[in-house]
Design a protein around this motif. Structure first.
Motif, mmCIF file in Angstrom:
data_model
loop_
_atom_site.group_PDB
_atom_site.id
_atom_site.type_symbol
_atom_site.label_atom_id
_atom_site.label_comp_id
_atom_site.label_asym_id
_atom_site.label_seq_id
_atom_site.Cartn_x
_atom_site.Cartn_y
_atom_site.Cartn_z
ATOM 1 N N TYR A 1 0.823 -1.214 0.000
ATOM 2 C CA TYR A 1 0.000 0.000 0.000
ATOM 3 C C TYR A 1 0.856 1.264 0.000
ATOM 4 C CZ TYR A 1 -3.926 -3.055 1.260
ATOM 5 O OH TYR A 1 -4.882 -4.047 1.272
ATOM 6 N N GLY B 1 -12.105 -5.052 5.515
ATOM 7 C CA GLY B 1 -10.825 -5.337 4.861
ATOM 8 C C GLY B 1 -10.681 -4.457 3.632
ATOM 9 N N ARG C 1 -10.196 0.877 -2.901
ATOM 10 C CA ARG C 1 -10.772 1.023 -4.256
ATOM 11 C C ARG C 1 -12.287 0.822 -4.231
ATOM 12 N NH1 ARG C 1 -10.386 -4.367 -7.123
ATOM 13 N NH2 ARG C 1 -10.112 -5.858 -5.434
ATOM 14 N N ASP D 1 -10.028 -1.746 8.343
ATOM 15 C CA ASP D 1 -8.861 -2.572 7.989
ATOM 16 C C ASP D 1 -7.875 -2.526 9.154
ATOM 17 O OD1 ASP D 1 -7.893 -3.641 4.963
ATOM 18 O OD2 ASP D 1 -6.290 -3.493 6.455
#
Ligand SMILES: C[S@@+](CC[C@H](N)C(=O)[O-])C[C@H]1O[C@@H](n2cnc3c(N)ncnc32)[C@H](O)[C@@H]1O
Length: 238
Positions: free
Chosen positions: A12, A44, A49, A65
């Motif tokens: 990420y 999660g 996106r 998350d």
């Protein structure tokens, strides 16, 4: 969280963020066709996106998350898309997050139920189905034993390349397992789409193969104008 404890920190942290910008295709198709709004939760969420697609469609979204780096990217992306007021981030374990009954209009879990042990995944699934409103949508995607990272057949017999993050997947779903959960009467769902398939992923690390199961469902008794993905006989504008 120290960088080393988060297996997704580096994916990420890249300029080209892992999993790319495009939302999951089945979610994008649903959002394109159905008038949306209300509350959504992206379990999660990763770098967001799907969160951004939900917010852009009008949902008030909570992105959950364990990866603080992923959630920072979610906030950056939300701001860039002008939907920051519709996005909240929550650094938490999906097993501990509050999912009040009949309270959430869109419940998304794109490859996270396979990142927790099987018994926990079933409990989170049950809480997800209970949390869905009467006009709610639920999307779940999981890795299956068809994935070459799986220690079970047929995946373990495959020579195909394995994902750089395969170590984080601890619970590969068996054939039809997610389908059985979805059609169990206690889930109170109506299945719009279910598919088990392979897919190549070139959004992070060396290109690799996956085995996936995907489920798109709504609450039983709810009939939004859904024409499928792809829609049959789409009109061609001249
Ligand atoms: C394969 S990534 C998918 C990310 C995102 N859903 C997507 O499709 O772009 C899996 C994500 O699940 C998160 N995750 C794994 N176990 C988790 C848990 N117990 N609670 C919350 N998040 C978790 C990871 O941090 C990672 O961001």
């Amino acid at each position: 969280m120290p960088q080393t404890a988060d297996p997704f920190f580096e994916p990420y942290d890249r300029k080209d963020i892992a999993y790319g910008d495009a939302p999951t295709a089945a979610i994008a198709a649903f959002l394109d066709q159905i008038e949306c709004g209300g509350t959504a939760i992206d379990l999660g969420a990763g770098a967001g996106r799907d969160t951004i697609a939900l917010a852009s469609a009008g949902f008030q979204v909570t992105a959950v998350d364990l990866s603080s780096r992923g959630l920072k990217r979610v906030r950056e992306r939300a701001e860039a898309a002008g939907v920051e007021k519709l996005v909240t981030t929550k650094e938490a374990d999906v097993r501990e997050v509050d999912l009040p009954q009949n309270s959430i209009d869109a419940l998304i879990a794109t490859t996270v139920l396979d990142h927790i042990p099987a018994a926990d995944a079933k409990r989170v699934w049950q809480r997800m189905t209970e949390a869905l409103t009467d006009t709610g949508m639920l999307f779940v995607e999981v890795h299956t034993t068809e994935d070459p990272g799986s220690d079970q057949k047929p995946g373990c017999d495959s020579d195909a390349p394995i994902s750089e993050t395969a170590g984080a997947v601890v619970n590969y779903f068996r054939p039809n397992q997610l389908a059985r959960w979805a059609v169990d009467p206690s889930s109170r769902l109506r299945v719009l789409r279910y598919e088990e398939r392979q897919e190549w992923d070139c959004t992070h690390g060396p290109e690799h193969l996956h085995g996936k199961a995907i489920l798109l469902a709504v609450r039983e008794g709810f009939y939004p104008p859904w024409f499928g993905q792809p829609a049959a006989f789409p009109r061609v504008d001249s």
